[in-house]
Design a protein around this motif. Structure first.
Motif, mmCIF file in Angstrom:
data_model
loop_
_atom_site.group_PDB
_atom_site.id
_atom_site.type_symbol
_atom_site.label_atom_id
_atom_site.label_comp_id
_atom_site.label_asym_id
_atom_site.label_seq_id
_atom_site.Cartn_x
_atom_site.Cartn_y
_atom_site.Cartn_z
ATOM 1 N N SER A 1 0.006 6.061 -18.023
ATOM 2 C CA SER A 1 0.869 7.214 -17.754
ATOM 3 C C SER A 1 0.163 8.527 -18.049
ATOM 4 O O SER A 1 0.229 9.470 -17.265
ATOM 5 C CB SER A 1 2.119 7.142 -18.624
ATOM 6 O OG SER A 1 2.722 5.904 -18.464
ATOM 7 N N ASN B 1 -3.622 4.643 -12.271
ATOM 8 C CA ASN B 1 -2.676 3.695 -11.686
ATOM 9 C C ASN B 1 -2.010 2.840 -12.753
ATOM 10 O O ASN B 1 -1.031 2.164 -12.499
ATOM 11 C CB ASN B 1 -3.382 2.770 -10.698
ATOM 12 C CG ASN B 1 -3.705 3.480 -9.413
ATOM 13 O OD1 ASN B 1 -2.952 4.339 -8.990
ATOM 14 N ND2 ASN B 1 -4.824 3.136 -8.811
ATOM 15 N N ARG B 2 -2.597 2.826 -13.949
ATOM 16 C CA ARG B 2 -2.038 1.998 -15.013
ATOM 17 C C ARG B 2 -1.559 2.820 -16.198
ATOM 18 O O ARG B 2 -0.573 2.462 -16.833
ATOM 19 C CB ARG B 2 -3.106 0.994 -15.480
ATOM 20 C CG ARG B 2 -3.391 -0.085 -14.480
ATOM 21 C CD ARG B 2 -3.290 -1.473 -15.076
ATOM 22 N NE ARG B 2 -4.241 -1.729 -16.126
ATOM 23 C CZ ARG B 2 -5.410 -2.338 -15.926
ATOM 24 N NH1 ARG B 2 -5.745 -2.726 -14.724
ATOM 25 N NH2 ARG B 2 -6.209 -2.567 -16.931
ATOM 26 N N GLY C 1 4.588 7.224 -10.148
ATOM 27 C CA GLY C 1 4.212 6.184 -11.099
ATOM 28 C C GLY C 1 3.075 6.633 -11.988
ATOM 29 O O GLY C 1 2.702 7.794 -11.971
ATOM 30 N N PRO C 2 2.491 5.740 -12.772
ATOM 31 C CA PRO C 2 2.924 4.355 -12.981
ATOM 32 C C PRO C 2 4.127 4.279 -13.922
ATOM 33 O O PRO C 2 4.261 5.112 -14.815
ATOM 34 C CB PRO C 2 1.698 3.713 -13.636
ATOM 35 C CG PRO C 2 1.009 4.842 -14.310
ATOM 36 C CD PRO C 2 1.283 6.067 -13.499
ATOM 37 N N GLY C 3 4.954 3.307 -13.660
ATOM 38 C CA GLY C 3 6.131 3.118 -14.484
ATOM 39 C C GLY C 3 7.069 4.310 -14.490
ATOM 40 O O GLY C 3 7.745 4.563 -15.467
ATOM 41 N N GLY C 4 7.087 5.062 -13.387
ATOM 42 C CA GLY C 4 8.008 6.194 -13.278
ATOM 43 C C GLY C 4 7.594 7.399 -14.114
ATOM 44 O O GLY C 4 8.356 8.350 -14.258
ATOM 45 N N PRO D 1 19.646 6.200 -17.778
ATOM 46 C CA PRO D 1 18.555 6.561 -18.696
ATOM 47 C C PRO D 1 17.295 7.042 -17.966
ATOM 48 O O PRO D 1 16.539 7.849 -18.495
ATOM 49 C CB PRO D 1 18.282 5.260 -19.467
ATOM 50 C CG PRO D 1 18.982 4.181 -18.717
ATOM 51 C CD PRO D 1 20.099 4.817 -17.963
ATOM 52 N N GLU D 2 17.097 6.551 -16.723
ATOM 53 C CA GLU D 2 15.916 6.978 -15.967
ATOM 54 C C GLU D 2 15.989 8.471 -15.652
ATOM 55 O O GLU D 2 14.980 9.151 -15.552
ATOM 56 C CB GLU D 2 15.803 6.196 -14.649
ATOM 57 C CG GLU D 2 15.556 4.714 -14.832
ATOM 58 C CD GLU D 2 14.200 4.420 -15.459
ATOM 59 O OE1 GLU D 2 13.270 5.234 -15.287
ATOM 60 O OE2 GLU D 2 14.073 3.389 -16.124
ATOM 61 N N PRO E 1 -9.629 4.790 -7.283
ATOM 62 C CA PRO E 1 -10.436 3.870 -8.090
ATOM 63 C C PRO E 1 -11.628 3.300 -7.311
ATOM 64 O O PRO E 1 -12.594 2.876 -7.914
ATOM 65 C CB PRO E 1 -9.454 2.758 -8.440
ATOM 66 C CG PRO E 1 -8.112 3.326 -8.230
ATOM 67 C CD PRO E 1 -8.244 4.351 -7.172
ATOM 68 N N LEU E 2 -11.552 3.291 -5.994
ATOM 69 C CA LEU E 2 -12.617 2.660 -5.223
ATOM 70 C C LEU E 2 -13.659 3.645 -4.722
ATOM 71 O O LEU E 2 -14.841 3.321 -4.677
ATOM 72 C CB LEU E 2 -12.012 1.876 -4.041
ATOM 73 C CG LEU E 2 -11.145 0.704 -4.510
ATOM 74 C CD1 LEU E 2 -10.239 0.227 -3.414
ATOM 75 C CD2 LEU E 2 -12.012 -0.436 -5.006
ATOM 76 N N GLN F 1 13.439 9.997 -3.628
ATOM 77 C CA GLN F 1 13.489 8.526 -3.686
ATOM 78 C C GLN F 1 14.904 8.002 -3.462
ATOM 79 O O GLN F 1 15.111 7.067 -2.693
ATOM 80 C CB GLN F 1 13.012 8.042 -5.060
ATOM 81 C CG GLN F 1 11.513 8.096 -5.228
ATOM 82 C CD GLN F 1 11.081 7.609 -6.607
ATOM 83 O OE1 GLN F 1 11.796 7.772 -7.590
ATOM 84 N NE2 GLN F 1 9.920 7.010 -6.674
ATOM 85 N N ASP F 2 15.889 8.607 -4.132
ATOM 86 C CA ASP F 2 17.256 8.092 -4.040
ATOM 87 C C ASP F 2 17.926 8.463 -2.718
ATOM 88 O O ASP F 2 18.658 7.661 -2.150
ATOM 89 C CB ASP F 2 18.107 8.631 -5.197
ATOM 90 C CG ASP F 2 17.680 8.026 -6.524
ATOM 91 O OD1 ASP F 2 16.869 7.089 -6.494
ATOM 92 O OD2 ASP F 2 18.154 8.487 -7.571
ATOM 93 N N LEU G 1 14.669 7.931 0.672
ATOM 94 C CA LEU G 1 14.225 6.542 0.814
ATOM 95 C C LEU G 1 15.380 5.571 0.628
ATOM 96 O O LEU G 1 15.478 4.569 1.317
ATOM 97 C CB LEU G 1 13.120 6.230 -0.199
ATOM 98 C CG LEU G 1 11.875 7.102 -0.164
ATOM 99 C CD1 LEU G 1 10.877 6.649 -1.210
ATOM 100 C CD2 LEU G 1 11.217 7.047 1.214
ATOM 101 N N LYS H 1 2.895 8.786 -6.488
ATOM 102 C CA LYS H 1 4.224 8.341 -6.015
ATOM 103 C C LYS H 1 5.208 8.190 -7.182
ATOM 104 O O LYS H 1 6.032 7.286 -7.210
ATOM 105 C CB LYS H 1 4.114 7.030 -5.250
ATOM 106 C CG LYS H 1 3.373 7.154 -3.943
ATOM 107 C CD LYS H 1 3.881 6.106 -2.950
ATOM 108 C CE LYS H 1 3.111 6.107 -1.658
ATOM 109 N NZ LYS H 1 2.998 7.401 -1.013
#
Lengths: 292, 434
Positions: free
Chosen positions: A152, A149-150, A239-242, A64-65, A130-131, A253-254, A257, A237
């Protein structure tokens, strides 16, 4: 005595040989290996290998991803292509009308072309940090609860923004040269017939730019698919949550990495087929509407 | 004329034999250590080269952990593998399960006539890179373990005397820290700290098949009530403003602590050297908290980091050199230097004794906390894990935790997705590496 008109000289072959050899070594050979590897299940070190037919493909499609990655890639390439073409067209039309300091505008609009996508990603990553990120602070100060970062949608905004910014320059160059090749006589004739500048643009100038737009549509789609890796790797990278994982990023990635060569090869073959189909589609259906 | 010729031959012969006598065996070592840690690798390798004349080891940085492993895989496939390669925890299953890719470190040392006793190594370190019989396959190299760092000034300002030992205590002090203007907690690696080490700390199994040591035919056990309870708490803490999530980059969460936004941070035992340089407040170090409603006496944590593996296919003489280097590396003096300069734990008991004798922990008490946590009583499930495609499983954890924290998904469905995706990957790994 003259040589036979159909007897070709071997000289041209020598001139094209380096290019052909480069394509063979750096494109066809690895692509062939990927196709081969996609039919095998093999450990990372190549010590045991088993032919499994289309099993790697079936497993990828069953994930599903993978489906959500395909959907994001389509959305991402549509957004990047539409915005980068529309904005660069606007900028090119404006820059084409500037009388004073035209070269300065043009130079400033062109020079982001020299920036490599990873460098663009790095700069974007710093601007949205963020910083220390100024854009991050700005967006939050004017009332947005911005956090890529949080959230999508915020992350998608960041990668699309950087990818569009990076691509604007090259589109701008093509549009500007396209605009400059529109014959003045045509424009003058149009000015007599039609006083509205906007209408004149859409009925006269834009159709004359259609071949350029079509060409840019093809290369921008390819850009969004393949060359935005550095931007994504250095900002979200995936994200977040793909939510910002493109097909190329998932292959990285697959395979790179995660050391799953069979699975990532199957994904890259599918990506290759997908982009070929998309390009054929573009040529078949949109190309008909373009007048050269 | 003739004599000159003979002389020439004699000279040539002599030269050749003297070259043979001084022939140095060249060895290569690929690693992923950058910055200060990379400098220390170079220092140790130089010391090894100066300590003897038979072998010359060349250390090469190949980028990050994944880059190094991929470079090693490519070199091995091209039959040009380095003698030693550094492989990180999540990649260990890939190299250990590829039958014949590596020469187990324990065999290598014993075959080269070096004394080897696994009891020389700290209990928390000994089994992590071993097979199911306890035979050491990789030599633990840079080992660290998760710890809690706390801002002493922040705790004082909030009227808190002690950092929390348990998560229950954390829940009572978090509101006070919030009232004092701090986010109570952040952490830098949710798969490592809030998944893997959660299981070792509470003595819970992570996967079937003895955490994956016995077989590759395993299933993940992350979808359990204890971990789900923990993550629903983390989500509550985030909503209450007690927990800060600054993205998945290690440094962003650490920076929030360094900048004084966050009062406590879960990082690595190897982080204190860097924190000492960057913080302008006094900080303390303590053990990773645990849930007292899950376990009375917490168990030791896992190590993280990487190990050194020796690729197969080299000559006997070269392996002798590798063995010499491993002996040098695990000597108490080298370990102490590494421990002191990088913050990674010392992996042998002798090095730990030496550190105590030389009063290292009087000067740097923070350096000992990781050693003490690894020396805590080990449970049935705290020796390690061996799971295939674990890099991708960690990716799935990161992904689903982010979905959970952003409210896109519930705790139940997040862990269901983790279970499904992990088991799919484990099945695939088992079919590939059978």
């Amino acid at each position: 005595m003259q040589s036979h008109p159909f007897k070709h000289s071997w000289v041209p072959y020598i001139f094209v040989a380096p290019q052909i050899i480069i394509i063979l070594i750096f494109f066809l050979w690895p692509a062939g290996q990927a196709v081969q590897q996609s039919f095998y299940r093999e450990d990372a070190f190549g010590l045991s290998s088993e032919f499994v037919g289309f099993l790697n493909y079936a497993e990828v499609l069953d994930d599903p991803e993978y489906t959500s990655t395909v959907l994001f890639t389509l959305l991402f390439s549509a957004l990047v292509t539409v915005f980068s073409i529309a904005l660069s067209l606007l900028l090119a039309v404006q820059a084409n009308q500037v009388i004073r300091g035209a070269d300065t505008y043009k130079t400033l609009l062109m020079w982001a072309y020299a920036i490599a996508p990873p460098a663009a990603g790095l700069i974007g990553g710093l601007l949205f940090s963020p910083l220390v990120g100024d854009l991050y602070q700005l967006l939050n100060n004017i009332g947005f609860d911005f956090n890529h970062n949080r959230n999508s949608s915020d992350a998608i905004f960041v990668v699309v923004l950087i990818a569009v910014w990076k691509q604007l320059s090259i589109n701008f160059i093509f549009f500007l040269s396209g605009l400059q090749s529109v014959p003045n006589s045509v424009l003058e004739a149009a000015r007599i017939d039609c006083p509205g500048a906007i209408k004149r643009f859409w009925t006269i100038t834009f159709p004359l730019l259609a071949p350029t737009t079509f060409f840019l549509l093809v290369i921008n789609t390819t850009y969004a698919f393949f060359e935005t890796f550095g931007i994504i790797d250095l900002t979200t990278k995936g994200g977040p949550g793909g939510s910002t994982t493109t097909l190329v990023y998932k292959i990285y990635q697959d395979g790179f990495l995660g050391a799953d060569f069979g699975g990532s090869s199957a994904q890259s073959v599918m990506l290759m087929v997908f982009v070929v189909v998309l390009t054929v589609f573009q040529f078949k259906f949109i190309d008909k509407k373009v007048h050269y | 004329m003739k004599t000159t010729f003979l002389k020439a031959i004699a000279v040539a012969g002599l030269t050749a034999s003297s070259i043979a006598a001084h022939a140095v065996t060249e060895l290569t070592f690929w690693h992923a250590m950058a910055g200060r840690n990379g400098e220390m690798v170079t220092t140790i390798v130089n010391q090894f080269n100066e300590s003897q004349s038979e072998y010359r080891l060349t250390a090469i940085n190949k980028g990050g952990y994944e880059d190094t492993m991929t470079a090693g895989i490519a070199a091995f496939r091209a039959r040009n593998a380095p003698h030693i390669i550094q492989v990180f925890d999540a990649g260990a299953a890939t190299i250990i399960n590829a039958k014949g890719a590596v020469y187990p470190v324990q065999d290598l040392l014993e075959d080269s006539g070096a004394a080897f006793d696994k009891n020389d190594y700290l209990s928390g370190v000994r089994y992590f890179y071993a097979d199911s019989d306890g035979k050491m396959i990789g030599m633990p190299f840079n080992s660290s373990t998760p710890l809690l760092y706390y801002n002493k000034e922040a705790l004082k300002k909030a009227g808190i005397a002690e950092p929390p030992a348990t998560w229950e205590e954390f829940e009572t002090i978090a509101p006070k820290l919030k009232a004092a203007g701090y986010t109570a907690l952040s952490q830098s690696h949710s798969p490592w700290i809030f998944s893997e080490n959660f299981h070792s700390r509470h003595n819970l199994p992570m996967a079937t098949g003895n955490n994956g040591y016995d077989t590759t035919d395993v299933k993940i056990l992350y979808n359990n009530d204890a971990l789900k309870m923990h993550w629903s708490k983390v989500k509550d803490w985030l909503d209450e403003g007690y927990y800060g999530y600054y993205g998945r980059n290690w440094g962003d969460n650490q920076d929030a602590f360094v900048q004084g936004k966050v009062a406590m941070w879960l990082g690595s035992s190897g982080s204190f050297g860097n924190l000492k340089q960057t913080t302008d407040f006094e900080f303390g170090t303590t053990f990773l908290p645990y849930w007292s409603n899950l376990i009375d006496e917490p168990k030791s944590t896992f190590i993280g980091g990487a190990a050194l593996f020796s690729f197969s296919g080299h000559s006997k003489d070269e392996y002798k050199g590798v063995a010499e280097f491993f002996k040098f590396l695990t000597s108490p003096e080298t370990q102490l230097l590494w421990h002191k300069e990088t913050g990674y734990v010392a992996i042998t008991n002798a090095a730990y004794d030496l550190a105590q004798k030389t009063n290292l922990y009087k000067e740097m008490p923070d350096a000992e906390v990781g050693m003490l946590q690894l020396s805590q009583e080990s449970g049935e499930w705290s020796k390690g894990y061996r799971l295939g495609y674990y890099v991708q499983i960690r990716e799935s954890l990161f992904k689903n935790y982010e979905r959970l924290l952003s409210g896109q998904t519930s705790v139940d469905s997040a862990f269901h997705a983790i279970e499904q995706e992990s088991n799919r990957l484990l099945r695939r790994f088992n079919a590939t590496y059978k």
